[in-house]
Scaffold this active site. Structure first.
Site, PDB file in Angstrom:
ATOM      1  N   ILE A  41      92.007  24.855 -26.902  1.00 44.01           N
ATOM      2  CA  ILE A  41      91.105  23.495 -26.614  1.00 44.01           C
ATOM      3  C   ILE A  41      89.821  24.048 -27.186  1.00 44.01           C
ATOM      4  O   ILE A  41      89.161  24.530 -26.765  1.00 44.01           O
ATOM      5  CB  ILE A  41      91.213  22.995 -25.248  1.00 44.01           C
ATOM      6  CG1 ILE A  41      92.613  22.763 -24.707  1.00 44.01           C
ATOM      7  CG2 ILE A  41      90.569  21.665 -25.266  1.00 44.01           C
ATOM      8  CD1 ILE A  41      92.713  22.187 -23.264  1.00 44.01           C
ATOM      9  N   ALA A  49      71.344  18.274 -32.054  1.00 47.25           N
ATOM     10  CA  ALA A  49      69.997  18.331 -31.892  1.00 47.25           C
ATOM     11  C   ALA A  49      69.572  18.082 -30.401  1.00 47.25           C
ATOM     12  O   ALA A  49      70.337  17.653 -29.510  1.00 47.25           O
ATOM     13  CB  ALA A  49      69.562  17.054 -32.678  1.00 47.25           C
ATOM     14  N   LYS A  77      63.104  21.302 -34.454  1.00 47.00           N
ATOM     15  CA  LYS A  77      62.935  19.901 -34.551  1.00 47.00           C
ATOM     16  C   LYS A  77      61.861  19.452 -33.957  1.00 47.00           C
ATOM     17  O   LYS A  77      61.331  19.587 -32.684  1.00 47.00           O
ATOM     18  CB  LYS A  77      64.085  19.289 -33.724  1.00 47.00           C
ATOM     19  CG  LYS A  77      64.131  17.726 -33.683  1.00 47.00           C
ATOM     20  CD  LYS A  77      65.249  17.253 -32.651  1.00 47.00           C
ATOM     21  CE  LYS A  77      65.147  15.884 -32.217  1.00 47.00           C
ATOM     22  NZ  LYS A  77      66.246  15.316 -31.553  1.00 47.00           N
ATOM     23  N   PRO A  99      58.008  11.435 -32.382  1.00 47.44           N
ATOM     24  CA  PRO A  99      57.839  12.884 -32.219  1.00 47.44           C
ATOM     25  C   PRO A  99      57.982  13.201 -30.678  1.00 47.44           C
ATOM     26  O   PRO A  99      57.998  12.400 -29.689  1.00 47.44           O
ATOM     27  CB  PRO A  99      56.651  13.040 -32.908  1.00 47.44           C
ATOM     28  CG  PRO A  99      55.693  11.649 -32.535  1.00 47.44           C
ATOM     29  CD  PRO A  99      56.821  10.687 -32.537  1.00 47.44           C
ATOM     30  N   VAL A 186      94.587  25.560 -18.346  1.00 46.55           N
ATOM     31  CA  VAL A 186      94.788  24.858 -17.018  1.00 46.55           C
ATOM     32  C   VAL A 186      96.060  24.094 -17.223  1.00 46.55           C
ATOM     33  O   VAL A 186      95.795  23.030 -18.149  1.00 46.55           O
ATOM     34  CB  VAL A 186      93.694  24.276 -16.377  1.00 46.55           C
ATOM     35  CG1 VAL A 186      94.095  23.327 -14.999  1.00 46.55           C
ATOM     36  CG2 VAL A 186      92.436  25.456 -15.890  1.00 46.55           C
ATOM     37  N   THR A 345      70.357  13.656 -26.448  1.00 46.65           N
ATOM     38  CA  THR A 345      70.271  14.047 -24.851  1.00 46.65           C
ATOM     39  C   THR A 345      71.402  14.751 -24.491  1.00 46.65           C
ATOM     40  O   THR A 345      71.308  15.099 -23.281  1.00 46.65           O
ATOM     41  CB  THR A 345      69.904  12.849 -24.253  1.00 46.65           C
ATOM     42  OG1 THR A 345      70.866  11.793 -24.496  1.00 46.65           O
ATOM     43  CG2 THR A 345      68.710  12.198 -24.371  1.00 46.65           C
ATOM     44  N   GLY A 346      72.319  15.071 -25.025  1.00 46.86           N
ATOM     45  CA  GLY A 346      73.662  15.822 -24.645  1.00 46.86           C
ATOM     46  C   GLY A 346      73.377  17.025 -23.784  1.00 46.86           C
ATOM     47  O   GLY A 346      73.580  17.209 -22.734  1.00 46.86           O
TER      48      GLY A 346
END
Length: 508
Positions: A41, A49, A77, A99, A186, A345-346
């Site tokens: 998987i 980013a 960045k 920014p 699993v 924002t991950g």
């Protein structure tokens, strides 16, 4: 010895593993930590980013910045350039920069109010008036000076990096630090009395005391403990699919130290420059566009050089868990929630989730008030992030497609934001407006960049002494003049990373 089983690798699994191991096992081993990762998987990753706070995570893990960057093909960045989110002005496409820094050079009034009360909006963008990073990108510079320490610079910065390579890098570092890597798939989850007893794999049954679900959108573990545990954000954020393409760096082949987010007909496209390639993608609303139509629109946007490149279609489940911690299982990463990646924002949400888990876990695994407190905070963090992303859509004046004509209506799904926008018609957005909120990364500084970048200005009736105003902006100009000569070009810094990791002396 208590056993923590993290099911799933990728960014979420290995960030969780290395963090919990560093937190609990550095001086004395309190937990045995296993990562159960399926070789069959793959991780969901098309290039990442980040926000600038991810530097604090990497630094706290004791990592070497140049090694991290070299092994993940990373670039610096400094922020995000937004394009086409409003109607063009004549033949000029609307754009603004968000920014990671905002300067306050002092004066009788803050620089944001001074800019709003002056006539400077006609000659410069808001970000150009208050941000050093905005000036760095104009000159092809990055925040790293020649003697900047690891994870430090003259202004805040984040990274563009290959998510798959980052997972492998963190896996190696975690295993070296004592985390157990179990390659297994699993097939079943054994549950009893509201707890996960074990997971059944193709290599046998694995039991444990705490299970961390990092299985992505599947939520393989957390769903077994609590049904109907998902709250969709589709009413506020309708973009639910993406198509991604990787291509060679365009133009002169120099990676840009900022992300580009361009609004298209039914969503928006990202462009993220790594040292080795550019990652591109289109986040869109599947109710208005088919995957083949989205792919065609993305290829048209990128130009003829993308015509024969392969692409990857992704389904996105936008929303969050009602309870992230159920029984002895905690959902982290995509298994816990997902917000479209407009503000990158991950990894930040993984960092938040595992950091909060560590402090709550230190008080015990089976203490209900700790679980309840954890769940309340995580719900708040996702709700806060949702409304900030909605802000980008709510301020548009585009009406060229049904998607954009409906964009402003999403504001009604965020009552706090709707009320604040009415307030911000008459006053600046300020820190105190967020008192009691769950803001974890985006506060008044960030809201100002979006508000004023989208030409949503308050109607201020006061007057400002011209000499005071000139003093504020002359001091800011002096700051810019001092900082820019100390900074390396982005290209030079990336070359020093490459040379140092290759054993050379760097670029002179």
């Amino acid at each position: 010895m208590k056993v923590i089983n993290i099911v799933g690798g990728g960014s979420a699994g290995w960030m969780t593993a290395i963090y919990l191991n560093r937190y609990f096992n550095q001086a004395r081993k309190n937990f045995s930590i296993n990562v159960i990762e399926s070789p069959d998987i793959g991780a969901i990753g098309v290039g990442e980013a980040t926000v600038h706070s991810i530097r604090f995570f990497f630094a706290a893990m004791g990592l070497d910045e140049k090694e991290l960057m070299a092994e993940t093909n990373a670039t610096v960045k400094t922020g995000i350039m937004f394009r086409n989110w409003k109607k063009p002005s004549g033949a000029r496409v609307h754009e603004y920069f968000h920014p990671f820094d905002q300067q306050q050079p002092g004066g009788s009034i803050d620089i944001s109010s001074a800019w709003l009360l002056s006539d400077r909006a006609g000659s410069e963008r808001y970000d150009e008036a208050v941000s050093i990073n905005s000036h760095l990108i104009t000159d092809g510079l990055c925040p790293k000076a020649l003697r900047s320490p690891d994870f430090g610079g003259v202004t805040p910065y984040g990274y563009h990096l290959d998510a798959t390579l980052m997972g492998r890098f963190l896996r190696r570092k975690a295993v070296e630090a004592g985390v157990n890597h179990i390659e297994a798939t699993v097939s079943d989850v054994v549950v009893g009395d509201g707890q996960i007893r074990s997971v059944v794999t193709d290599s046998g049954s694995i039991s444990g005391d705490l299970f961390v679900d990092c299985t992505g959108f599947r939520g393989l573990l957390i769903d077994r403990l609590k049904a109907d545990n998902w709250e969709s954000f589709a009413d506020a954020l309708p973009c639910d699919k993406a198509v991604a393409i990787q291509r060679a760096l365009p133009g002169d082949g120099r990676p840009r130290p900022y992300t580009v987010a361009t609004a298209l007909d039914h969503g928006w496209a990202w462009q993220i420059d790594l040292t080795s390639r550019q990652g591109c993608g289109y986040v869109y609303d599947s109710k208005r566009l088919t995957p083949s139509q989205a792919e065609a629109e993305l290829r048209d946007f990128l130009g003829r050089d993308s015509e024969f490149l392969s692409c990857n279609h992704l389904d996105m489940r936008v929303g969050r868990r009602q309870d992230f911690w159920v029984g002895n299982c905690v959902a982290v990463g995509l298994a816990g929630g997902f917000i479209e990646p407009l503000e990158s924002t991950g990894l930040h949400m993984i960092h938040l989730g595992v950091g909060l888990l560590a402090t709550h876990l230190a008080g015990g695994m089976g203490v209900p008030p700790l679980r309840e407190a954890y769940n309340a905070k995580m719900r708040g963090f996702y709700e806060d992030l949702k409304q900030f992303i909605v802000l980008h859509y709510a301020l548009t004046d585009r009406d060229d497609t049904a998607f954009w004509r409906a964009a402003a209506s999403t504001l009604s799904r965020c009552p706090w934001l709707e009320q604040q926008l009415r307030v911000w018609e008459h006053k600046i957005c300020e820190h105190q407006d967020f008192a009691g909120s769950f803001a974890s990364i985006f506060t008044d500084m960030n809201y100002r960049y979006v508000l004023y970048g989208m030409n949503r200005y308050p109607r201020l009736t006061m007057s400002l002494d011209e000499r005071d105003s000139m003093g504020i902006f002359s001091r800011f100009s002096a700051q810019v003049g001092q900082v820019l000569p100390a900074c390396q070009t982005h290209e030079h810094f990336l070359e020093t990373v490459r040379q140092d990791m290759a054993g050379g002396d760097g670029v002179q």
